[in-house]
Design a protein around this motif. Sequence first.
Motif, PDB file in Angstrom:
ATOM      1  N   GLU A   1      39.039  35.862  35.958  1.00 35.89           N
ATOM      2  CA  GLU A   1      38.405  36.457  37.134  1.00 35.89           C
ATOM      3  C   GLU A   1      37.047  35.812  37.383  1.00 35.89           C
ATOM      4  O   GLU A   1      36.264  35.587  36.460  1.00 35.89           O
ATOM      5  CB  GLU A   1      38.225  37.958  36.911  1.00 35.89           C
ATOM      6  N   SER A   2      36.743  35.561  38.651  1.00 38.04           N
ATOM      7  CA  SER A   2      35.431  35.050  39.025  1.00 38.04           C
ATOM      8  C   SER A   2      34.376  36.130  38.802  1.00 38.04           C
ATOM      9  O   SER A   2      34.560  37.277  39.206  1.00 38.04           O
ATOM     10  CB  SER A   2      35.442  34.650  40.505  1.00 38.04           C
ATOM     11  N   LEU A   3      33.270  35.774  38.162  1.00 37.06           N
ATOM     12  CA  LEU A   3      32.175  36.711  38.000  1.00 37.06           C
ATOM     13  C   LEU A   3      31.434  36.896  39.332  1.00 37.06           C
ATOM     14  O   LEU A   3      30.984  37.985  39.652  1.00 37.06           O
ATOM     15  CB  LEU A   3      31.213  36.209  36.917  1.00 37.06           C
ATOM     16  N   GLN A   4      31.356  35.842  40.130  1.00 36.63           N
ATOM     17  CA  GLN A   4      30.655  35.875  41.413  1.00 36.63           C
ATOM     18  C   GLN A   4      31.435  36.646  42.481  1.00 36.63           C
ATOM     19  O   GLN A   4      30.848  37.296  43.330  1.00 36.63           O
ATOM     20  CB  GLN A   4      30.391  34.442  41.905  1.00 36.63           C
ATOM     21  N   PHE A   5      32.770  36.571  42.420  1.00 38.68           N
ATOM     22  CA  PHE A   5      33.626  37.201  43.424  1.00 38.68           C
ATOM     23  C   PHE A   5      34.582  38.164  42.708  1.00 38.68           C
ATOM     24  O   PHE A   5      35.694  37.783  42.330  1.00 38.68           O
ATOM     25  CB  PHE A   5      34.407  36.138  44.203  1.00 38.68           C
ATOM     26  N   PRO A   6      34.171  39.420  42.512  1.00 35.64           N
ATOM     27  CA  PRO A   6      34.995  40.377  41.768  1.00 35.64           C
ATOM     28  C   PRO A   6      36.402  40.519  42.358  1.00 35.64           C
ATOM     29  O   PRO A   6      36.595  40.496  43.572  1.00 35.64           O
ATOM     30  CB  PRO A   6      34.219  41.688  41.886  1.00 35.64           C
ATOM     31  N   ASN A   7      37.372  40.630  41.462  1.00 31.90           N
ATOM     32  CA  ASN A   7      38.797  40.782  41.783  1.00 31.90           C
ATOM     33  C   ASN A   7      39.406  39.539  42.424  1.00 31.90           C
ATOM     34  O   ASN A   7      40.479  39.601  43.010  1.00 31.90           O
ATOM     35  CB  ASN A   7      39.058  42.028  42.638  1.00 31.90           C
ATOM     36  N   VAL A   8      38.731  38.390  42.320  1.00 31.92           N
ATOM     37  CA  VAL A   8      39.298  37.101  42.730  1.00 31.92           C
ATOM     38  C   VAL A   8      39.600  36.329  41.453  1.00 31.92           C
ATOM     39  O   VAL A   8      38.726  36.143  40.608  1.00 31.92           O
ATOM     40  CB  VAL A   8      38.355  36.316  43.649  1.00 31.92           C
ATOM     41  N   TYR A   9      40.851  35.888  41.320  1.00 26.14           N
ATOM     42  CA  TYR A   9      41.348  35.291  40.089  1.00 26.14           C
ATOM     43  C   TYR A   9      41.789  33.850  40.312  1.00 26.14           C
ATOM     44  O   TYR A   9      42.271  33.488  41.399  1.00 26.14           O
ATOM     45  CB  TYR A   9      42.536  36.100  39.563  1.00 26.14           C
ATOM     46  N   LEU A  10      41.644  33.053  39.262  1.00 26.56           N
ATOM     47  CA  LEU A  10      42.168  31.695  39.270  1.00 26.56           C
ATOM     48  C   LEU A  10      43.689  31.765  39.361  1.00 26.56           C
ATOM     49  O   LEU A  10      44.320  32.567  38.678  1.00 26.56           O
ATOM     50  CB  LEU A  10      41.743  30.977  37.987  1.00 26.56           C
ATOM     51  N   ARG A  11      44.274  30.936  40.215  1.00 26.01           N
ATOM     52  CA  ARG A  11      45.716  30.955  40.482  1.00 26.01           C
ATOM     53  C   ARG A  11      46.276  29.548  40.335  1.00 26.01           C
ATOM     54  O   ARG A  11      45.666  28.584  40.806  1.00 26.01           O
ATOM     55  CB  ARG A  11      45.959  31.445  41.908  1.00 26.01           C
ATOM     56  N   VAL A  12      47.435  29.420  39.683  1.00 25.06           N
ATOM     57  CA  VAL A  12      48.124  28.136  39.563  1.00 25.06           C
ATOM     58  C   VAL A  12      49.545  28.283  40.087  1.00 25.06           C
ATOM     59  O   VAL A  12      50.283  29.161  39.651  1.00 25.06           O
ATOM     60  CB  VAL A  12      48.156  27.639  38.097  1.00 25.06           C
ATOM     61  N   ASP A  13      49.890  27.423  41.029  1.00 27.98           N
ATOM     62  CA  ASP A  13      51.286  27.275  41.455  1.00 27.98           C
ATOM     63  C   ASP A  13      51.764  25.977  40.832  1.00 27.98           C
ATOM     64  O   ASP A  13      51.508  24.893  41.335  1.00 27.98           O
ATOM     65  CB  ASP A  13      51.389  27.223  42.979  1.00 27.98           C
ATOM     66  N   GLY A  14      52.432  26.091  39.702  1.00 31.76           N
ATOM     67  CA  GLY A  14      52.864  24.922  38.941  1.00 31.76           C
ATOM     68  C   GLY A  14      54.254  24.443  39.284  1.00 31.76           C
ATOM     69  O   GLY A  14      54.867  23.724  38.509  1.00 31.76           O
ATOM     70  N   GLY A  15      54.749  24.810  40.451  1.00 28.82           N
ATOM     71  CA  GLY A  15      56.069  24.367  40.876  1.00 28.82           C
ATOM     72  C   GLY A  15      56.078  22.930  41.380  1.00 28.82           C
ATOM     73  O   GLY A  15      57.118  22.431  41.790  1.00 28.82           O
ATOM     74  N   TRP A  16      54.934  22.265  41.350  1.00 26.46           N
ATOM     75  CA  TRP A  16      54.797  20.876  41.811  1.00 26.46           C
ATOM     76  C   TRP A  16      54.404  20.013  40.622  1.00 26.46           C
ATOM     77  O   TRP A  16      53.897  20.502  39.619  1.00 26.46           O
ATOM     78  CB  TRP A  16      53.719  20.783  42.888  1.00 26.46           C
ATOM     79  N   VAL A  17      54.574  18.702  40.743  1.00 25.40           N
ATOM     80  CA  VAL A  17      54.185  17.793  39.654  1.00 25.40           C
ATOM     81  C   VAL A  17      52.695  17.923  39.381  1.00 25.40           C
ATOM     82  O   VAL A  17      52.265  18.011  38.239  1.00 25.40           O
ATOM     83  CB  VAL A  17      54.565  16.337  39.993  1.00 25.40           C
ATOM     84  N   THR A  18      51.861  17.931  40.424  1.00 27.19           N
ATOM     85  CA  THR A  18      50.445  18.268  40.273  1.00 27.19           C
ATOM     86  C   THR A  18      50.262  19.608  40.952  1.00 27.19           C
ATOM     87  O   THR A  18      50.200  19.709  42.166  1.00 27.19           O
ATOM     88  CB  THR A  18      49.514  17.202  40.887  1.00 27.19           C
ATOM     89  N   GLY A  19      50.247  20.656  40.180  1.00 32.93           N
ATOM     90  CA  GLY A  19      50.226  22.015  40.696  1.00 32.93           C
ATOM     91  C   GLY A  19      48.983  22.334  41.496  1.00 32.93           C
ATOM     92  O   GLY A  19      47.925  21.732  41.335  1.00 32.93           O
ATOM     93  N   ILE A  20      49.112  23.302  42.368  1.00 37.22           N
ATOM     94  CA  ILE A  20      48.026  23.748  43.230  1.00 37.22           C
ATOM     95  C   ILE A  20      47.216  24.806  42.490  1.00 37.22           C
ATOM     96  O   ILE A  20      47.768  25.748  41.924  1.00 37.22           O
ATOM     97  CB  ILE A  20      48.600  24.320  44.538  1.00 37.22           C
ATOM     98  N   VAL A  21      45.900  24.656  42.507  1.00 47.51           N
ATOM     99  CA  VAL A  21      44.993  25.614  41.889  1.00 47.51           C
ATOM    100  C   VAL A  21      44.057  26.132  42.973  1.00 47.51           C
ATOM    101  O   VAL A  21      43.441  25.348  43.698  1.00 47.51           O
ATOM    102  CB  VAL A  21      44.172  24.967  40.746  1.00 47.51           C
ATOM    103  N   ASN A  22      43.989  27.449  43.108  1.00 44.88           N
ATOM    104  CA  ASN A  22      43.070  28.063  44.053  1.00 44.88           C
ATOM    105  C   ASN A  22      42.755  29.473  43.584  1.00 44.88           C
ATOM    106  O   ASN A  22      42.933  29.787  42.420  1.00 44.88           O
ATOM    107  CB  ASN A  22      43.617  28.008  45.490  1.00 44.88           C
ATOM    108  N   GLY A  23      42.287  30.327  44.483  1.00 41.87           N
ATOM    109  CA  GLY A  23      41.944  31.697  44.129  1.00 41.87           C
ATOM    110  C   GLY A  23      42.919  32.681  44.750  1.00 41.87           C
ATOM    111  O   GLY A  23      43.606  32.377  45.725  1.00 41.87           O
ATOM    112  N   GLN A  24      42.973  33.881  44.173  1.00 43.12           N
ATOM    113  CA  GLN A  24      43.861  34.926  44.684  1.00 43.12           C
ATOM    114  C   GLN A  24      43.161  36.261  44.484  1.00 43.12           C
ATOM    115  O   GLN A  24      42.587  36.518  43.424  1.00 43.12           O
ATOM    116  CB  GLN A  24      45.188  34.913  43.928  1.00 43.12           C
ATOM    117  N   PHE A  25      43.210  37.121  45.497  1.00 41.55           N
ATOM    118  CA  PHE A  25      42.678  38.470  45.362  1.00 41.55           C
ATOM    119  C   PHE A  25      43.678  39.293  44.563  1.00 41.55           C
ATOM    120  O   PHE A  25      44.831  39.429  44.952  1.00 41.55           O
ATOM    121  CB  PHE A  25      42.431  39.095  46.740  1.00 41.55           C
ATOM    122  N   GLY A  26      43.253  39.796  43.419  1.00 39.87           N
ATOM    123  CA  GLY A  26      44.157  40.518  42.527  1.00 39.87           C
ATOM    124  C   GLY A  26      44.902  39.551  41.622  1.00 39.87           C
ATOM    125  O   GLY A  26      44.942  38.348  41.866  1.00 39.87           O
TER     126      GLY A  26
END
Length: 120
Positions: free
Chosen positions: A31-56
């Motif tokens: 979880e981001s300390l700066q943005f509460p309830n925003v979490y690191l997210r990985v969609d690893g269904g690709w060879v180079t997976g997508i990393v971004n944020g997700q609420f919850g």
Amino acid sequence: AGVGTVNCQFGAGPYEKFILRPFASDEYSIESLQFPNVYLRVDGGWVTGIVNGQFGAGPYERFVIRQEADGQYSIQSAQFPQAYLRMDGSNVQSFSGSGAGTVNAQYGVGPWEKFKITVL
């Protein structure tokens, strides 16, 4: 689908601090300390997976943190066990207001898939 940008920064400011939230016995959400309830997210269904944020935190926001033989840590996606968090900060030489470098997911663990974790 997730939102936001995950990249690199020179030095650790408020955007570079996280809380490891335990899920299962060996799984954590990051979880981001700066943005509460925003979490690191990985969609690893690709060879180079997508990393971004997700609420919850759902299945794409769960990770297994493994200590490697050299004492550093790899961060494995629990949803996509072949995918590890990867950071290429090779071009980050100084502070950049919007960040720089590339963060994605990669199959397997090499030097860009290892991290130092510091407890504050």
